[in-house]
Design an enzyme around this catalytic site. Sequence first.
Site, short mmCIF file in Angstrom:
data_model
loop_
_atom_site.label_atom_id
_atom_site.label_comp_id
_atom_site.label_asym_id
_atom_site.label_seq_id
_atom_site.Cartn_x
_atom_site.Cartn_y
_atom_site.Cartn_z
N ALA A 88 5.50 5.63 6.30
CA ALA A 88 4.51 6.72 6.02
C ALA A 88 5.49 8.20 5.85
O ALA A 88 6.63 8.26 6.23
CB ALA A 88 3.94 7.09 7.45
N SER A 115 3.23 3.17 1.29
CA SER A 115 2.44 3.14 2.41
C SER A 115 0.83 3.75 2.36
O SER A 115 0.86 4.99 1.53
CB SER A 115 3.14 4.04 3.65
OG SER A 115 2.17 4.32 4.82
N TYR A 139 -4.13 -0.92 5.71
CA TYR A 139 -4.71 -1.54 6.66
C TYR A 139 -6.54 -1.65 6.49
O TYR A 139 -6.89 -0.96 5.70
CB TYR A 139 -4.76 -0.72 8.28
CG TYR A 139 -3.37 -0.81 8.83
CD1 TYR A 139 -3.13 -1.84 9.93
CD2 TYR A 139 -2.27 0.17 8.45
CE1 TYR A 139 -1.85 -1.97 10.52
CE2 TYR A 139 -1.04 0.00 9.02
CZ TYR A 139 -0.88 -1.01 9.96
OH TYR A 139 0.48 -1.14 10.68
N LYS A 234 1.47 -8.79 6.06
CA LYS A 234 2.64 -8.14 6.68
C LYS A 234 2.29 -7.84 8.24
O LYS A 234 1.39 -7.11 8.62
CB LYS A 234 2.61 -6.50 6.16
CG LYS A 234 4.00 -5.92 6.81
CD LYS A 234 4.52 -4.74 6.21
CE LYS A 234 5.43 -3.93 6.79
NZ LYS A 234 5.10 -3.08 7.90
N HIS A 258 6.96 -4.33 12.50
CA HIS A 258 6.77 -3.08 12.29
C HIS A 258 7.96 -2.03 12.85
O HIS A 258 7.93 -1.05 13.10
CB HIS A 258 5.61 -2.49 12.96
CG HIS A 258 4.87 -1.47 12.18
ND1 HIS A 258 3.71 -1.36 11.74
CD2 HIS A 258 5.14 -0.02 12.25
CE1 HIS A 258 3.12 -0.25 11.31
NE2 HIS A 258 4.02 0.63 11.55
N GLY A 290 12.90 -5.73 9.55
CA GLY A 290 13.40 -5.36 10.89
C GLY A 290 14.78 -5.54 11.10
O GLY A 290 15.60 -6.49 11.16
N ARG A 293 20.61 -4.15 7.93
CA ARG A 293 21.43 -3.05 7.90
C ARG A 293 22.83 -3.28 7.09
O ARG A 293 23.41 -2.32 7.07
CB ARG A 293 21.95 -2.43 9.36
CG ARG A 293 20.69 -2.00 10.24
CD ARG A 293 20.14 -0.59 9.48
NE ARG A 293 18.92 -0.50 10.39
CZ ARG A 293 17.40 -0.61 10.18
NH1 ARG A 293 17.12 -1.34 9.21
NH2 ARG A 293 16.80 -0.06 10.94
C1 FNR Z 1 7.03 2.25 9.22
N1 FNR Z 1 6.35 0.90 9.11
C2 FNR Z 1 4.95 1.03 8.38
N2 FNR Z 1 4.54 -0.25 8.10
C3 FNR Z 1 3.41 -0.30 7.37
O1 FNR Z 1 2.53 -1.31 7.29
N3 FNR Z 1 2.62 0.97 7.15
C4 FNR Z 1 3.32 2.27 7.57
O2 FNR Z 1 2.65 3.27 7.26
C5 FNR Z 1 4.31 2.24 8.10
N4 FNR Z 1 5.03 3.39 8.68
C6 FNR Z 1 6.23 3.33 9.02
C7 FNR Z 1 6.79 4.63 9.30
C8 FNR Z 1 8.01 4.85 9.41
C9 FNR Z 1 8.83 6.22 9.62
C10 FNR Z 1 9.07 3.52 9.84
C11 FNR Z 1 10.32 3.33 10.50
C12 FNR Z 1 8.26 2.40 9.90
C13 FNR Z 1 7.02 -0.23 9.08
C14 FNR Z 1 7.80 -0.61 8.17
O3 FNR Z 1 7.05 -1.11 7.06
C15 FNR Z 1 8.91 -1.83 8.36
O4 FNR Z 1 8.12 -2.84 8.70
C16 FNR Z 1 9.99 -1.44 9.49
O5 FNR Z 1 10.66 -0.38 9.24
C17 FNR Z 1 11.01 -2.45 9.11
O6 FNR Z 1 12.02 -2.20 9.95
P1 FNR Z 1 13.51 -1.09 9.58
O7 FNR Z 1 14.01 -1.70 8.23
O8 FNR Z 1 13.16 0.37 9.71
O9 FNR Z 1 14.19 -1.66 10.83
C1 LAC Z 2 4.06 4.09 11.95
C2 LAC Z 2 2.58 4.10 11.29
C3 LAC Z 2 2.28 5.28 10.53
O1 LAC Z 2 4.97 3.26 12.18
O2 LAC Z 2 2.90 2.99 10.62
O3 LAC Z 2 4.59 5.52 12.59
#
Ligand code: FNR
Ligand code: LAC
Length: 362
Positions: A88, A115, A139, A234, A258, A290, A293
């Site tokens: 986001a 996103s 979603y 996802k 997530h 997830g 790194r």
């Molecule tokens: C997310 N993620 C996420 N997933 C999704 O489906 N919609 C979204 O809007 C968001 N927003 C979001 C914001 C932030 C700041 C983070 C860190 C994560 C989850 C994202 O798609 C993903 O699953 C994880 O970030 C993967 O893990 P790593 O690489 O951050 O460890």
């Molecule tokens: C989050 C939501 C917006 O991980 O998906 O912050």
Amino acid sequence: MPETNDPSRVFPPTLHDLEGAAEGVASREAWDYIAHGAGDEATMRANADAWGRWRLRPHVLRDMSDVQVATTVLGTAVSAPVLIAPTAMHRFVHDEGERATARAAARAGVVYVVSMAATTSLEDVAAAAPDAPRWAQMYMLRDRGRTQALAERAAAAGYTAIVASVDGAAVPRRSRLKGGALVPPDWFRFPNLAGPDDPDSTDLMGMVSDFDPATTFEDLGRFAEWSGLPVVVKGVMRGDDAVLCLDGGAAAIAVSNHGGRTLDGVAATAEVLPEVVEAVDGRAEVYVDGGIRSGVDVLRALCLGARAVMIGRPVLWGLAVDGEDGAAEVVTQLADELGRAMALCGRDRVERVGTDLLLPVT
Ligand code: FNR
Ligand code: LAC
């Protein structure tokens, strides 16, 4: 293609260094939002740790003069098995926000998953990098008409897959954020997520409660009907669910918790990936995210059967530190590290890596 034997290539800092630099430049609110996980953040930490529990058993003396990390995802050619995960509010860390990320993905030759909670419209992201492949994450909302309209907009704007996130049955508790909630700057806009009744809302957590908790496997097909696009599901963490998603019409599965942001105590993605890959049994591509790194983590995921990985926070670190260049560098560095790791494991193509390269640490 990575220049695995070019001694003149200056090594960029590791993602760990980049994380520290990003913390130094991001606002406090942005940093807490990006860095945090749900609850005590045990799952968030476990994600990164779990990759490290697989150690490599390299092959030697294979001809490694031509190592290539390119592959395809849902038929789209990409320079490396890396996707930019949907996250986001990219304008939280850079003025150009999602436009910069789109150009970075285009330069690095990978797919950007935009996103639903982006601070830029799907159409404006598309216009920023018109020729680059892009997927739209969403979603299912309680208001099916709004969800349908967004799926139709994605198709019209040239997105080539819908990534349906399925981990939204309750609003998560996030202890590091003040009051467990998030208050974005009031000039933010959410042109893909905000409802017609309140198009200027900045209440992200309020909008998150528009996600429909009654969504089931039968609803997956709707995304495909509305958009005419393949659907990536996802947030799958079990083999039996992966099979039900495929039976419900999913084209691919993304194993994800997530980034540890929804429910603390959930397994690390590296722990459940083998079960999901086994259950899917070659019927569809499986992605994982997830705690990835390094290029070695990417290799570990591929060895366990993932077609590609998705990268969340590290892209935001790159964006915070150096905008488009920084985000592109994160992806190209992972690709470069993956190429070196493959060469040093005696495997010159991504489709030739497998579990024989791995040794579990007990
Ligand atoms: C997310 N993620 C996420 N997933 C999704 O489906 N919609 C979204 O809007 C968001 N927003 C979001 C914001 C932030 C700041 C983070 C860190 C994560 C989850 C994202 O798609 C993903 O699953 C994880 O970030 C993967 O893990 P790593 O690489 O951050 O460890
Ligand atoms: C989050 C939501 C917006 O991980 O998906 O912050």
